[in-house]
Write an enzyme that holds these catalytic residues in place. Structure first.
Site, PDB file in Angstrom:
ATOM      1  CB  CYS A  24       0.954 -34.446  29.806  1.00  0.00           C
ATOM      2  SG  CYS A  24      -0.241 -33.481  28.663  1.00  0.00           S
ATOM      3  CB  CYS A  38       8.292 -13.724  37.820  1.00  0.00           C
ATOM      4  SG  CYS A  38       8.369 -12.085  36.880  1.00  0.00           S
TER       5      CYS A  38
END
Length: 409
Positions: free
Chosen positions: A51, A357
């Site tokens: 990117c 998480c």
């Protein structure tokens, strides 16, 4: 340090490369060489970031790592957190979600005159990177970025900022704009025309008083375990379908055919509805909208689910309550489940499947469970936030002194 420099041996939790003697280097990959002046000589595990916005965009931190190194980073985050608490257990190889599969994201928008910047924030900054491309978002989500930028040039009040929540739902793309929207009939009609012309599943506005749907041609749902569940605007959803499938498979492996299950911090029912239809499930969740949606979906699907609006931080399941279940699924937010882990450590529920998480808060809670008599059987790391430093996992805890066939209280 040798004349050829020190080799980067691992990647630290925040994404820096680290040498054997503890020197840190941003954007370094394992196998790179760090010279005395800070120069990096590329090694075999460095790749060309795909990117143009990397490394400025805060959406990604690890695009310079090849897939094996990124997978090793995810695994080492988990094993390192466990070691920090004096724990060990079988840590399985990490599972990574593919690029361009992120189905939910929060972008930030800022309007200055007729110019709107829309994208992720720069790392450690409030500056917004104006997205021209994105290698993590689903193509369907990225496809609405440019049109939203045009919409916000008139819909967002001048010299203001907003958060734009995107999610891929059953009906298409769901958009929630949280920020000061321009007043008036023309602005309202413009929002409706935009949603209709771009085929959105829903367009909602939250100007400080809660989300209000401005366009929703049919009720928005997300299918979990084959059950369509109402999806309140801005609700939590696992980041990728691939990552969700990996977590669900690990939970399935952890609890097997448990007939009576508690799903704590159940959310919309990601793990509630992936239990076999015959399973009796207690679902505890503090979010009112989420538990209402779960209850409604369970009723329509004919599932045997006891949905309980319960704050598990203030009122965790007691040891006596926990021992009524063959297995407990625990999926807390990033802060972990200190209060609930404390009471579970005093219980004799046969199996706990802990979804996390945050490896650090997980390891803290794991230590409490192990000190209470549980054994950490295995951990499955999952990297569904591709190229970020966020790590998820499923862990299986068992008590060797009790089995699912033991009498329930």
């Amino acid at each position: 340090m040798s004349l050829d420099g020190d080799v980067i041996v691992r990647v630290a939790a925040k994404g820096d490369g680290v040498t054997a003697d503890g020197r840190h280097a941003p954007l370094a990959a394992p196998g790179d060489r760090l010279l005395g002046d800070g120069t990096l000589i590329a090694g075999p595990h460095r790749q060309v970031p795909p990117c143009r916005h990397f490394p400025g965009c805060g959406g990604c931190r690890l695009q310079h790592l090849d897939p094996p190194s990124e997978a090793a980073f995810v695994t080492e985050r988990v094993s390192g957190a466990l070691a920090g608490q004096g724990l060990s257990g079988m840590v399985r190889p990490a599972l990574l979600s593919p690029p361009r599969t992120r189905r939910r994201a929060t972008l930030h928008a800022e309007r200055r005159g007729r110019q709107v910047t829309l994208g992720f924030s720069e790392s450690a900054s409030h500056r917004i990177i104006d997205l021209a491309e994105c290698h993590i978002l689903l193509p369907s989500l990225f496809a609405v970025v440019a049109p939203l930028r045009t919409l916000l040039a008139t819909a967002l009040k001048d010299r203001s900022r907003a958060d734009v929540h995107l999610a891929q739902v059953d009906q298409g793309v769901d958009v929630l704009i949280a920020g000061p929207i321009a007043d008036g009939l023309a602005a309202a009609e413009g929002l409706t025309r935009f949603a209709q012309s771009h085929g959105l599943a829903r367009l909602s506005i939250d100007d400080g008083y809660g989300a209000e749907a401005r366009w929703e041609p049919e009720p928005v749902t997300i299918t979990l375990g084959g059950v369509p569940v109402p999806f309140p605007a801005g609700s939590f959803l696992q980041a990728t379908a691939d990552g969700e499938a990996a977590l669900v498979a690990a939970v399935d492996a952890a609890i097997g055919n448990a007939a009576i299950v508690a799903d704590l911090f159940a959310g919309l029912g990601t793990f509630t509805f992936t239990r076999p239809a015959r399973t009796r499930v207690y679902a505890g969740e503090a979010g009112r909208e989420a538990i209402t949606a779960l209850k409604a979906a369970a009723g329509r699907a004919g599932r045997v689910v006891a949905a309980d609006h319960r704050d598990l931080f203030r009122r965790p399941l007691t040891p006596a309550e926990a021992e009524r279940f063959d297995a407990i699924i625990l999926d807390p937010p990033r802060a972990g489940a200190r209060e609930q882990a404390t009471t579970l450590a005093q219980a004799k529920a046969p199996i706990i499947a802990y979804i996390s998480c945050n490896p650090s808060s997980f390891a803290r809670d794991a230590k409490m469970l192990c000190e209470g008599g549980y054994r950490l059987d295995w951990v499955q790391p999952v990297g569904q936030f591709r190229w970020s430093t966020h790590v998820e996992l499923v862990a299986r805890f068992v008590r060797d002194d009790v089995t699912p066939d033991s009498p329930r209280r």
